[in-house]
Design an enzyme around this catalytic site. Structure first.
Site, PDB file in Angstrom:
ATOM      1  N   LYS A 282      13.023   3.607 -13.292  1.00 16.15           N
ATOM      2  CA  LYS A 282      12.525   3.185 -11.981  1.00 16.15           C
ATOM      3  C   LYS A 282      13.839   2.907 -11.081  1.00 16.15           C
ATOM      4  CE  LYS A 282       8.258   0.739 -13.605  1.00 16.15           C
ATOM      5  NZ  LYS A 282       7.512   1.487 -12.637  1.00 16.15           N
ATOM      6  N   ARG A 356      -0.942   5.388 -19.425  1.00 10.84           N
ATOM      7  CA  ARG A 356      -1.843   6.309 -19.854  1.00 10.84           C
ATOM      8  C   ARG A 356      -1.680   6.877 -21.202  1.00 10.84           C
ATOM      9  NH1 ARG A 356      -0.742  10.261 -14.958  1.00 10.84           N
ATOM     10  NH2 ARG A 356      -0.265   7.999 -14.143  1.00 10.84           N
TER      11      ARG A 356
END
Length: 508
Positions: A282, A356
């Site tokens: 990130k 996910r």
């Protein structure tokens, strides 16, 4: 936590630090809400005018303090805004009461006791006020010098006791409403504590230990799969996400059962105890709040414990998919292919789309038990925040009726949510030349793409809903209503309400 009591005492004679009353926003100025009649009478019926002179309008979130009338044992009256005055013969809705009570509880930090003279037309109102008080009085101070003692010394300890005036202590419905409020609020606040705990103290193993302790206390069966068990079972998604961290991943299964249950639910929570993004690191400015990436698992954990405490006549299983997503020489790389617990292979195009992956394994594990319905909860995509902002979460499902039921449950308990579609044309973007599916698809509609990915791992014939709580799970702004800065506990109340509806046969 703040002690809640129901009281039939009159406001003037009650010993307390403050009397809390409600003020609504009327067409011609502030209107004193029901419950405060004795207080208004002591001001010779001119309390609304006095409040207007002090600048009060009755708007939601407004707090006005004024000296109590002569003869009152409490020194201060705290008038809290309820928002618009309801139509004639209509009462204030539960969320207005909840928010007002929470606002007042926050304003009374440092007080030992407050009497709440808010509108209590029925037992449900008492439950809403009680819940608002307990959630509004929340504080997280475990890492402050001397912990709670430091707050007590500085006069900022949470409100210690709240007496709900107009309550009926001997009425079964009122007592049940308060007991429910306490159980749900205590577990929701436990979820907030977990979200707020720094990641150096809450890795997957530590989270699993917290779940084990709570399960033992409340008669919940618990199973923890460590790295060896995950390898043996073939949980490639959870293992792949956790492979870059020195703290190994865990899959925790919590099982609450009722001998009277006819329905079963499975709740699945994303539990990334810290998300660096992995190799797809990130950028600066996006890491600082990533301790909150386990908020879905915290909500699931809290909801299962709350269901057990309430003795709901429904079987509820919670699956906590726990991992830390870190970059290292052993981390999963973009381009790697993972074989999931279901047997499907996934090409990892972005290691920051990790939630996910852990959810996929847990969803398939939950599906093997063939529950009547599955709900997963996750701080899954920034795209959902772009779509719905910071206070509303998205609801996706493989069944329109179930999606509607979950959405209505969320709105009923005061958790803003919005139904979202799963457009079939977006599925093609996840086609992979190498594997069965890729973990990324089209950038536009990314929150919906994530939902479509998860749908691939839900067992056939099982109703499923996906709650993307990325926006409201962590409040980076100032506190409002009963919502604090930091972890919010979003989705706990929705899950509990869904369990209650399932127990009553009203889920649809």
């Amino acid at each position: 936590m703040t002690a809640l009591t129901l009281s039939t005492a009159a406001a003037p004679g009650l010993r307390a630090d403050a009397i809390v009353i409600g003020v609504a926003k009327g067409a011609k100025g502030p209107v004193v809400a029901p419950g405060a009649e004795a207080v208004d009478k002591a001001y010779d019926g001119r309390l609304a005018g006095v409040l207007e002179t002090l600048g009060a309008s009755g708007a939601e979130g407004e707090v006005t303090k004024l000296p109590a009338p002569s003869g009152f044992k409490a020194p201060v009256v705290v008038a809290v805004g309820l928002g618009a005055e309801p139509e004639k013969d209509a009462g204030f809705d539960a969320e207005a009461l909840r928010r007002a009570a929470g606002t007042a509880a926050r304003a009374l930090a440092g007080s030992k006791k407050a009497a709440f003279a808010l509108p209590l037309a029925e037992a449900a109102d008492a439950g809403a006020v009680g819940e608002g008080v307990l959630l509004g009085a929340y504080s997280f101070d475990a890492y402050k010098e001397n912990g709670k003692d430091a707050k007590a010394k500085s006069g900022k300890a949470p409100l210690a006791e709240a007496a709900l005036l107009g309550g009926k202590p001997r009425d079964k419905a009122y007592k049940a409403a308060i007991e429910r409020a306490a159980a749900v609020a205590e577990e929701l606040n436990r979820a907030r504590d977990l979200v707020n705990t720094p990641p150096n103290d809450l890795n997957p193993e530590a989270f699993a230990a917290v779940a084990q302790t709570a399960a033992k206390e409340h008669g919940i069966k618990v199973q923890v799969l460590d790295e060896k068990a995950l390898v043996k079972g073939g949980y490639g998604g959870i293992l792949g996400v956790g492979s870059g961290s020195a703290s190994g991943p865990r899959l925790v299964k919590l099982s609450y059962t009722s001998s009277k249950a006819t329905k079963s639910l499975a709740f699945v929570g994303k539990g990334i105890t810290y998300d660096s993004g992995g190799i797809s690191l990130k950028p600066a400015g996006h890491n600082e709040t990533m301790k909150c990436d386990m908020a879905g698992a915290a909500a699931v954990f809290a909801a299962v414990v709350a269901a057990a405490r309430l003795g709901l006549e429904v079987n509820v299983t919670g699956w906590l998919a726990l991992a830390e997503n870190m970059p290292s020489g052993s981390a999963t790389r973009p381009g790697d292919v993972l074989r999931m617990y279901s047997g499907k292979t996934v090409e990892v195009l972005n290691t920051d789309a990790e939630g996910r992956l852990v959810l996929a394994d847990a969803l398939w594990a939950a599906s093997q038990e063939k529950p009547d319905a599955i709900i997963d909860v996750a701080t899954l995509t920034g795209a959902m925040m772009v779509a719905l902002g910071s206070r509303t979460y998205g609801v996706m499902a493989n069944d329109d009726a179930f999606r509607t039921a979950v959405h209505e449950a969320a709105e009923e308990v005061g958790e803003p949510a919005w139904p979202m579609p799963l457009p079939e044309h977006l599925r093609k973007g996840m086609d992979s030349a190498t594997a069965d599916i890729a973990n990324m698809g089209e950038r536009m509609g990314g929150g919906l793409v994530a939902g479509l990915f998860l749908r691939e791992f839900v067992g056939e014939g099982i109703a499923w809903a996906h709650l993307d709580i990325a926006g409201p799970a962590f409040n980076e702004g100032g506190p409002f209503g009963y919502t604090p800065k930091g972890g919010t506990g979003t989705a706990v109340r929705t899950l509990v309400r869904v369990a209650e509806l399932a127990a009553a046969g009203d889920l649809g």
